[in-house]
Design a protein around this motif. Structure first.
Motif, short mmCIF file in Angstrom:
data_model
loop_
_atom_site.label_atom_id
_atom_site.label_comp_id
_atom_site.label_asym_id
_atom_site.label_seq_id
_atom_site.Cartn_x
_atom_site.Cartn_y
_atom_site.Cartn_z
N ASN A 346 -45.20 32.47 -25.54
CA ASN A 346 -44.39 31.40 -24.96
C ASN A 346 -45.25 30.23 -24.50
N GLU A 553 -34.28 31.13 -24.48
CA GLU A 553 -35.17 32.26 -24.65
C GLU A 553 -35.97 32.05 -25.94
N PRO A 555 -37.87 34.46 -28.11
CA PRO A 555 -38.41 35.73 -28.61
C PRO A 555 -39.38 35.47 -29.76
N TYR A 557 -40.47 37.92 -32.27
CA TYR A 557 -40.43 39.25 -32.85
C TYR A 557 -41.54 39.47 -33.87
N GLU A 560 -44.89 39.79 -32.10
CA GLU A 560 -44.96 41.05 -31.35
C GLU A 560 -45.16 42.24 -32.31
N ASN A 595 -38.65 45.46 -35.96
CA ASN A 595 -38.08 44.68 -34.87
C ASN A 595 -38.72 45.06 -33.55
N SER A 597 -39.06 45.22 -29.47
CA SER A 597 -38.12 45.46 -28.37
C SER A 597 -38.43 44.51 -27.23
N GLY A 598 -37.45 43.65 -26.89
CA GLY A 598 -37.66 42.68 -25.82
C GLY A 598 -37.98 43.32 -24.49
N SER A 601 -41.87 43.30 -24.20
CA SER A 601 -42.59 42.17 -24.78
C SER A 601 -43.89 41.87 -24.05
#
Length: 619
Positions: A346, A553, A555, A557, A560, A595, A597-598, A601
């Motif tokens: 971010n 938000e 994300p 993904y 990550e 995928n 997982s938030g 994170s």
């Protein structure tokens, strides 16, 4: 902005070492660089001037008798007041630079000079008269300063990499700090990724004369002081005047002034306030430009319509920049270059925006950090009313709460807060300690038992020095948070690589002091956060932003998933000092099917960041 380096060695400084420190930080635009070696002390600086005043003094900046010299990163918000104060004391100012003001302030008041200085800064003074170095960092730690003390010598710098350049062969990773990063638990204030490299704490000075370093806190938030007005409108008027003043003070630059405009309540307010100041000729910059991130349409990162509404409200247009989403090689390369943790996703997303602003000739960018921290307030309204004996307000907001969240929900919240307010302090303290202990059970299961035990001890040490009152705890934590310190240091480093100096009006000392002194119900009222800010910004912000309750938000993904794959392939060996192999495998398995997982994170970033740091710096 300026990267600074300093050395004190009892038997004399080597210019080679000073040059090596500066060379480790030369991956950014600059106007000039300089070094000064004088016996036991050495100073160095690489400068990109952000103000016309800064252009008038080379760095290091030296006193007329050559006995004092200073290097400074940042700017002073009380520039005009300090200048007037020094002139009234008979000081002869050779130019208009902030460096000259800091040097004259030290000449006049010695170590107490920091009580006369306000702004976003880190500076080091070499004092040949007393054969010492003296350093200071601003109230919130918006400019970084690290140091390594090794017997009769000390190395000080804006970046960890500069210290590693001269002392790296003597340093080892701090695995307790890395364990905290991996667990998302930030309680060790002075620590860094390197054992032996410390960060100078915000609102602290550091002095060294060849013996032990001495650190002192020079400012702290006054707790228990509350501003009282008879109406919401009076609070709003005071807040609005204060906010405009903070923006004006932060706008001092000789280049176009950049604004990052997300479309949220905070950055949009700063942008619109600056336009008002520009119209009245009160902005300390000749022009301003707005920039916003353009997330993919329809995704949680898409808030472009709000940013456009802010620009339309003031008759302006924004430069719309796509989010930066680099590959894992970029992040891992950062760990190698900085000898530190790579920046989180971010933070990286604004990189393209920063580059565009720099290409447009900007050297200062105004950001909205601080609004979420100091404007939202807490939910501890009822506890505060009982502590003050304000039963009328207690019942008034109890009624408002019923309207917002229903009778049972309001009764539950008010009852819990009332019990804590009426409980003896010792009992309340024990209850909180029990809650922390309960929360830790089953948490950070990817760390080994020894690491979890040490982290628990560090956490308890942190809380032992904190207020018991939860409202005062929250305010103190905002100032002391080690994670915030890390985040500000990372962002300052990233912006400087683009040739920009970040500034934060909502983290100015006067902003913090005002916000902390207003009653909780002016910030958080009946479920609505930033109540006072919204009230004060009526007419300045468009209604679509004033009434906004959502936040974007971002994300990441793909990143990550790449982080998890990096850890899966290299983590067992790199992190063997701190991990539980089975627990780490269980965590990484939650990232199945491509995928992320938030829910994990930050932890995944922390584990990857630690592994990437170790991979490049201590294989």
């Amino acid at each position: 902005m300026t990267t600074i380096a300093a050395i004190f060695i009892d038997h004399g400084v080597s210019k080679v070492q000073l040059d090596a420190m500066l060379a480790s930080m030369n991956d950014r635009p600059s106007d000039a660089s300089g070094t000064l070696v004088n016996g036991a002390t050495g100073l160095g600086a690489t400068v990109l001037n952000a103000t016309a005043e800064a252009c008038e003094a080379e760095q290091p900046w030296v006193s007329t008798d050559n006995q004092l010299a200073v290097v400074i990163d940042g700017y002073l918000t009380n520039y005009h007041e300090l200048r007037s104060e020094l002139l009234a004391c008979g000081a002869l100012l050779r130019n208009r630079s902030d460096a000259e003001l800091v040097l004259k302030a030290y000449e006049k008041w010695g170590d107490d000079c920091v009580r006369h200085i306000d702004g976003e800064f880190a500076f080091v003074i070499a004092d040949q008269r007393k054969r010492r170095v003296f350093c200071a960092r601003d109230h919130q730690g918006l400019r970084p300063l690290f140091y390594h003390h090794d017997g009769s010598q000390i190395f000080i710098a804006s970046e960890v990499s500069a210290i590693i350049a001269v002392a790296g062969d003597r340093l080892r990773p701090d695995y307790d700090y890395l364990a905290g990063v991996m667990a998302g638990q930030w309680y060790n204030r002075e620590a860094t990724v390197w054992s032996g490299v410390k960060r100078l704490l915000p609102a602290h000075t550091l002095s060294f004369d060849g013996n032990s370093p001495s650190s002192q806190e020079y400012w702290s938030l006054q707790l228990g002081h509350t501003i009282r007005y008879s109406s919401d409108e009076e609070y709003a008027e005071h807040y609005r005047e204060m906010l405009f003043d903070c923006v004006r003070r932060a706008s001092r630059t000789h280049a176009p002034l950049a604004f990052g405009v997300s479309g949220g309540l905070d950055s949009s307010a700063l942008y619109c306030a600056a336009h008002k100041l520009l119209e009245k000729g009160e902005l300390a910059a000749q022009s301003m430009r707005g920039y916003t991130l353009a997330g993919a349409i329809g995704t949680p990162a898409d808030e472009i319509s709000y940013a456009r509404a802010a620009a339309a409200h003031v008759g302006d247009r924004l430069s719309e920049i796509p989010l930066t989403e680099p590959s894992i090689d970029w992040y891992t390369g950062q760990a190698q270059t900085t000898c530190d943790l790579p920046i989180p996703t971010n933070g990286v997303m604004t990189f393209g925006l920063e580059q565009r602003a720099a290409e447009d000739g900007c050297r200062v960018v105004i950001g909205g950090s601080g609004g979420d921290e100091w404007l939202q307030g807490t939910s501890h309204l009822y506890r505060g009313f009982l502590a003050e004996g304000d039963f009328r307000s207690f019942w008034h907001y109890f009624g408002i709460g019923i309207e917002k969240r229903g009778f049972l929900g309001t009764l539950n919240l008010a009852s819990r807060q009332s019990l804590m307010a009426l409980a003896p302090q010792m009992l309340a303290s024990r209850l909180r300690k029990w809650r922390r202990s309960s929360r830790r059970k089953g948490a950070a299961f990817w760390l080994n038992k020894q690491s979890r035990i040490r982290l628990a001890r560090i956490e308890e040490d942190y809380h032992a020095d904190m207020p018991i009152n939860p409202v005062e705890w929250s305010k103190t934590n905002l100032l002391r948070s080690p994670f915030s310190d890390l985040a500000y240091c990372m962002m300052r480093s990233q912006y400087s690589r683009s040739g920009l100096e970040p500034r934060y009006p909502m983290l100015a000392r006067q902003f913090i002091e005002f916000s902390a002194a207003t009653p909780e119900n002016t910030r958080h009222r009946a479920g609505q956060r930033k109540f006072l800010h919204r009230l004060a910004m009526k007419g300045i912000l468009p209604d679509v932003i004033l009434n906004r309750e959502t936040k974007a938000e971002f994300p990441a993904y793909r990143a990550e998933q790449e982080f998890a794959e990096f850890v899966q392939s290299k983590g067992d060996d790199l992190l063997s000092e701190v991990i539980d192999a089975d627990g780490l495998e269980r965590l990484l398995n939650s990232f199945g099917n491509g995928n992320a997982s938030g829910d994990w994170s930050w932890e995944i970033w922390g584990i990857y960041a630690s592994a990437a740091f170790l991979y490049h710096n201590h294989r």
